[in-house]
Design an enzyme around this catalytic site. Structure first.
Site, mmCIF file in Angstrom:
data_model
loop_
_atom_site.group_PDB
_atom_site.id
_atom_site.type_symbol
_atom_site.label_atom_id
_atom_site.label_comp_id
_atom_site.label_asym_id
_atom_site.label_seq_id
_atom_site.Cartn_x
_atom_site.Cartn_y
_atom_site.Cartn_z
ATOM 1 N N LYS A 35 0.855 -1.202 0.000
ATOM 2 C CA LYS A 35 0.000 0.000 0.000
ATOM 3 C C LYS A 35 0.885 1.245 0.000
ATOM 4 O O LYS A 35 2.112 1.140 0.125
ATOM 5 C CB LYS A 35 -0.924 -0.034 1.226
ATOM 6 C CG LYS A 35 -0.209 -0.002 2.560
ATOM 7 C CD LYS A 35 -1.180 -0.321 3.688
ATOM 8 C CE LYS A 35 -0.410 -0.470 4.989
ATOM 9 N NZ LYS A 35 -0.884 0.341 6.068
ATOM 10 N N TYR A 267 17.936 29.693 7.116
ATOM 11 C CA TYR A 267 16.805 30.494 7.607
ATOM 12 C C TYR A 267 16.878 30.697 9.112
ATOM 13 O O TYR A 267 17.144 29.765 9.872
ATOM 14 C CB TYR A 267 15.481 29.799 7.262
ATOM 15 C CG TYR A 267 15.018 30.064 5.850
ATOM 16 C CD1 TYR A 267 14.796 31.357 5.400
ATOM 17 C CD2 TYR A 267 14.794 29.012 4.977
ATOM 18 C CE1 TYR A 267 14.371 31.598 4.100
ATOM 19 C CE2 TYR A 267 14.369 29.244 3.677
ATOM 20 C CZ TYR A 267 14.167 30.544 3.245
ATOM 21 O OH TYR A 267 13.753 30.786 1.965
HETATM 22 C C1 LIG Z 1 -3.490 -4.602 8.433
HETATM 23 C C2 LIG Z 1 -2.028 -4.470 8.168
HETATM 24 N N1 LIG Z 1 -1.292 -5.576 8.025
HETATM 25 C C3 LIG Z 1 0.033 -5.517 7.777
HETATM 26 C C4 LIG Z 1 0.681 -4.303 7.668
HETATM 27 C C5 LIG Z 1 2.176 -4.279 7.410
HETATM 28 O O1 LIG Z 1 2.836 -3.770 8.527
HETATM 29 P P1 LIG Z 1 4.436 -3.645 8.552
HETATM 30 O O2 LIG Z 1 4.782 -2.693 7.482
HETATM 31 O O3 LIG Z 1 4.716 -3.091 9.910
HETATM 32 O O4 LIG Z 1 4.981 -4.996 8.327
HETATM 33 C C6 LIG Z 1 -0.037 -3.127 7.824
HETATM 34 C C7 LIG Z 1 0.661 -1.838 7.751
HETATM 35 O O5 LIG Z 1 0.310 -0.830 8.249
HETATM 36 C C8 LIG Z 1 -1.436 -3.205 8.081
HETATM 37 O O6 LIG Z 1 -2.176 -2.101 8.230
#
Ligand SMILES: Cc1ncc(COP(=O)(O)O)c(C=O)c1O
Length: 379
Positions: A35, A267
């Site tokens: 994602k 700055y």
């Molecule tokens: C439901 C869920 N599973 C797995 C993951 C993966 O987590 P990580 O990147 O900490 O392995 C996430 C990430 O936010 C998540 O929201």
């Protein structure tokens, strides 16, 4: 055109990290979390980097993808992957938001994680015979998403009333697996108690959960961060875990100047040279995703030497003290994080987490796939 700031993405590292995760959880399938544009690495490229090149004699039914499935947050991310010919199983972690989404999901063979009654109500509006692919998410203690454990029997009855749907299994998410294994195990215990011997696959562990305790692995693990070669734990480096950073973020030196004791840099003149110093200005700033919080706290790698950021990070530029790097020159490549300077370290300096650094890269940053990191760029 020579890029100002570029992220070199090492696809070999992604494949290596995937193998490493398979070794950590050898009996589980891997739902690779891509994602947020693959945590800033480019979701489509990450998925395609994980096309399976091995022989089909392997016992896992992985079709031609190195991951058993990929996870995204929302429908839009899933559709972008389908448009990029990622035909692997795709799981939408936040589930379905409208009937229209449910219909599109069916058409694209997406799996939705259903976390609330209202999402079941949406799916129930689909015509009978429509094969919705779902997971049920349970709230075992994080209190973010998921059915209350006591609401499971009712939710399950609604799912079972639709034999046309395909229920893959059940998942829950861990709140503190990175630093509190006991709480992760307690969540798993509540999850197990609620489900009893209900048939269906189980998924609990994100990256931190995979390392916290083998008992959390279950049927599917859901790593994101480790895929990108970043450690989810403060007490273990990525190298300790056998991971290789997939992203190396670089920029160039735009200017080098000698400053005298008492000179003020950037700055607000917020940094006052405590002695005569050589200051380099880098072509990166917060508009690229090099966070302002790194002012006076971050560091970069120049000619193999870690040098400190001095003064405030501006929109497009950042000053570093290069007094310890006498030969530094305009056009030199500076590593902002990645190979040689873990994103975990930079994130700690910014008071944040490496997830936010990687996801926070802006459109101005060019992604290069597989070039040698730190390749010299002349001006
Ligand atoms: C439901 C869920 N599973 C797995 C993951 C993966 O987590 P990580 O990147 O900490 O392995 C996430 C990430 O936010 C998540 O929201």
């Amino acid at each position: 055109m020579i890029p100002r700031v570029w992220a070199s993405i090492d696809r070999g590292a992604l494949r290596h990290n995937m193998q490493r995760m398979r070794a950590i959880a050898p009996d589980s399938r891997v739902l690779a979390v891509i994602k947020a544009d693959g945590y800033g690495h480019g979701a489509e490229a990450v998925a395609h980097a994980l096309r399976d090149t091995r022989s089909t004699s392997d016992r896992r039914p992985r079709a031609d993808w190195e991951a058993d499935a990929f996870a995204v947050a929302c429908l839009e991310e899933a559709l972008a992957l389908r448009a990029a010919r990622v035909h692997a199983p795709l799981v939408v972690l936040e589930g379905v938001l409208s009937l229209e989404e449910a219909r599109l999901g069916l058409r694209e063979h997406l799996q939705f994680v259903i976390h609330d009654e209202w999402q079941l109500s949406l799916l129930e509006q689909l015509p009978r015979g429509a094969r919705a692919d779902i997971w049920l998410k349970l709230d075992s203690g994080m209190h973010r998403l998921g059915f209350h454990l006591s609401a499971l029997p009712k939710a399950l009855a609604r799912v079972q009333a639709r034999p046309d749907w395909r229920l893959h299994g059940f998942m829950t998410h861990l709140a503190s697996a990175d630093d509190d294994t006991a709480s992760a195990l307690a969540q798993a215990e509540r999850f197990d108690a609620a489900l009893g011997d209900t048939p269906g696959l189980r998924s609990i562990a994100n990256s931190a959960g995979m390392l916290a305790d083998d008992s959390l692995h279950r049927d599917w693990v859901r790593p994101g961060l480790m895929l990108y070669g970043i450690s989810p734990r403060a007490d273990r480096s990525a190298a300790d875990i056998g991971l290789v950073p997939a992203m190396t973020l670089c920029t160039r030196v735009l200017s080098v100047r000698d400053c005298a004791e008492g000179d003020r840099i950037g700055y607000g003149g917020a940094y006052i040279c405590p002695r005569d110093q050589c200051i380099a200005t880098l072509a990166v700033g917060y508009a690229d995703g090099f966070q302002r919080a790194l002012g006076d706290t971050g560091s970069v790698l120049l000619r193999g030497v870690e040098v400190p950021v001095v003064g405030r990070v501006s929109m497009d530029m950042t000053a570093v003290d290069v007094s310890a790097v006498p030969d530094v020159a305009v056009g030199d490549v500076a590593t902002l994080w990645g190979k040689g300077l873990p994103a975990e370290h930079q994130a700690a300096a910014a008071g944040t987490i490496p997830y936010e650094l990687c996801c926070g890269l802006t459109r101005r940053v060019r992604k290069n796939y597989d070039p040698p990191a730190n390749a010299a760029v002349s001006v």
